[in-house]
Design a protein around this motif. Structure first.
Motif, PDB file in Angstrom:
ATOM      1  N   MET A   1      79.380 -82.092  76.665  1.00 49.02           N
ATOM      2  CA  MET A   1      79.191 -81.575  75.324  1.00 49.02           C
ATOM      3  C   MET A   1      80.515 -81.717  74.572  1.00 49.02           C
ATOM      4  N   THR A   2      80.456 -82.283  73.404  1.00 50.24           N
ATOM      5  CA  THR A   2      81.664 -82.491  72.610  1.00 50.24           C
ATOM      6  C   THR A   2      81.538 -81.754  71.293  1.00 50.24           C
ATOM      7  N   GLY A   3      82.569 -81.887  70.432  1.00 46.28           N
ATOM      8  CA  GLY A   3      82.547 -81.240  69.132  1.00 46.28           C
ATOM      9  C   GLY A   3      81.681 -81.952  68.118  1.00 46.28           C
ATOM     10  N   LYS A   4      81.244 -83.175  68.406  1.00 40.32           N
ATOM     11  CA  LYS A   4      80.390 -83.903  67.469  1.00 40.32           C
ATOM     12  C   LYS A   4      78.940 -83.443  67.612  1.00 40.32           C
ATOM     13  N   ALA A   5      78.138 -83.788  66.624  1.00 37.33           N
ATOM     14  CA  ALA A   5      76.731 -83.382  66.648  1.00 37.33           C
ATOM     15  C   ALA A   5      76.039 -83.922  67.895  1.00 37.33           C
ATOM     16  N   SER A   6      75.137 -83.123  68.426  1.00 43.12           N
ATOM     17  CA  SER A   6      74.343 -83.501  69.589  1.00 43.12           C
ATOM     18  C   SER A   6      72.931 -83.858  69.162  1.00 43.12           C
ATOM     19  N   ILE A   7      72.384 -84.870  69.832  1.00 43.83           N
ATOM     20  CA  ILE A   7      70.996 -85.271  69.624  1.00 43.83           C
ATOM     21  C   ILE A   7      70.314 -85.266  70.986  1.00 43.83           C
ATOM     22  N   ILE A   8      69.283 -84.458  71.110  1.00 43.83           N
ATOM     23  CA  ILE A   8      68.416 -84.493  72.286  1.00 43.83           C
ATOM     24  C   ILE A   8      67.187 -85.265  71.849  1.00 43.83           C
ATOM     25  N   PHE A   9      67.032 -86.460  72.395  1.00 42.26           N
ATOM     26  CA  PHE A   9      65.975 -87.380  71.981  1.00 42.26           C
ATOM     27  C   PHE A   9      64.858 -87.340  73.016  1.00 42.26           C
ATOM     28  N   LEU A  10      63.732 -86.723  72.643  1.00 46.66           N
ATOM     29  CA  LEU A  10      62.581 -86.602  73.540  1.00 46.66           C
ATOM     30  C   LEU A  10      61.649 -87.783  73.296  1.00 46.66           C
ATOM     31  N   HIS A  11      61.458 -88.594  74.313  1.00 48.15           N
ATOM     32  CA  HIS A  11      60.635 -89.794  74.204  1.00 48.15           C
ATOM     33  C   HIS A  11      59.473 -89.698  75.186  1.00 48.15           C
ATOM     34  N   GLY A  12      58.282 -89.723  74.640  1.00 49.45           N
ATOM     35  CA  GLY A  12      57.097 -89.655  75.477  1.00 49.45           C
ATOM     36  C   GLY A  12      55.874 -90.008  74.674  1.00 49.45           C
ATOM     37  N   HIS A  88      60.106 -88.541  69.330  1.00 46.97           N
ATOM     38  CA  HIS A  88      59.806 -89.856  68.779  1.00 46.97           C
ATOM     39  C   HIS A  88      59.085 -90.674  69.836  1.00 46.97           C
ATOM     40  N   ILE A  89      58.381 -91.684  69.380  1.00 54.41           N
ATOM     41  CA  ILE A  89      57.743 -92.654  70.255  1.00 54.41           C
ATOM     42  C   ILE A  89      58.301 -94.007  69.842  1.00 54.41           C
ATOM     43  N   LEU A  90      59.110 -94.601  70.690  1.00 55.54           N
ATOM     44  CA  LEU A  90      59.707 -95.905  70.400  1.00 55.54           C
ATOM     45  C   LEU A  90      58.686 -96.982  70.738  1.00 55.54           C
ATOM     46  N   ASP A  91      57.749 -97.185  69.830  1.00 57.67           N
ATOM     47  CA  ASP A  91      56.649 -98.111  70.081  1.00 57.67           C
ATOM     48  C   ASP A  91      56.785 -99.425  69.316  1.00 57.67           C
ATOM     49  N   THR A  92      57.901 -99.608  68.641  1.00 52.94           N
ATOM     50  CA  THR A  92      58.111-100.811  67.844  1.00 52.94           C
ATOM     51  C   THR A  92      59.397-101.498  68.294  1.00 52.94           C
ATOM     52  N   PRO A  93      59.318-102.804  68.584  1.00 48.22           N
ATOM     53  CA  PRO A  93      60.538-103.526  68.993  1.00 48.22           C
ATOM     54  C   PRO A  93      61.645-103.364  67.948  1.00 48.22           C
ATOM     55  N   GLY A  94      62.844-103.139  68.454  1.00 47.12           N
ATOM     56  CA  GLY A  94      64.004-103.016  67.585  1.00 47.12           C
ATOM     57  C   GLY A  94      64.375-101.606  67.183  1.00 47.12           C
TER      58      GLY A  94
END
Length: 185
Positions: A1-12, A88-94
């Motif tokens: 954990m750092t001083g910068k913003a944190s992102i918890i990215f839930l992918h399913g 999010h759902i990463l369903d698109t290439p790129g």
């Protein structure tokens, strides 16, 4: 954990329990986190969905600029110092590469949420707000070729999964696997 913003990215997959997990994390984690998803935007009336349904607008023409704006807004929220729990759902290439570039300044924890297909189908039917079979299609494709910082099973329960996410978020981690598309890992 750092001083910068944190992102918890839930992918399913759709109906895998990302929202339930995100709400519990937001309730329990010791720092303030925004919980953001496409469903929040859709349900708030941001999109002119009635006009899309009526045929006035075509979603396939709106989709790319919508998601480009959504992705840029996530980075802007974090750049302003807000911690994020993103579903999010990463369903698109790129998309992962685009988001990896946008999220480069932030601490990212990339979390996979897996759910058995029969349970996804049951949840999707109960929700009634998704095309039949979309959750199963997601489950069979979106995790292919991806590496995660943490992989969870919905069958382990939301309480246990929330604990695992918080332990991983608090711990010392190498660069997130989320960035492998830009780092060449």
């Amino acid at each position: 954990m750092t001083g910068k913003a944190s992102i918890i990215f839930l992918h399913g997959a759709s109906s895998s329990g990302k929202s339930t997990l995100a709400r519990l994390l937001q309730d329990r984690i010791e720092r303030p986190f925004w919980h953001i998803s496409i469903d929040h935007l859709r349900n708030s009336g941001v999109l002119p969905l009635e006009r899309v349904k009526a045929g006035d607008f075509k979603w396939r023409e709106m989709r790319a600029p919508f998601f480009a704006g959504y992705h840029a807004s996530l980075a802007a929220y974090a750049a302003a110092g807000n911690n994020l729990i993103i579903e999010h759902i990463l369903d698109t290439p790129g998309w992962q590469g685009e988001l990896a570039r946008l999220f480069a300044p932030f601490d990212v924890l990339f979390v996979a949420l897996h759910c058995p297909v029969d349970e996804l189908n049951r949840r999707e039917l109960a929700r009634g707000d998704r095309p039949a079979g979309s959750a199963e299609k997601d489950a069979l494709t979106i995790h292919e070729g991806r590496r995660y910082d943490l992989e969870l099973q919905t069958s382990d329960g939301v309480e246990e999964n929330a604990k695992r996410v918080m332990v991983a978020w608090r711990g010392d981690r190498a660069a997130s696997w989320f960035f492998e598309v830009t780092l060449g890992r």
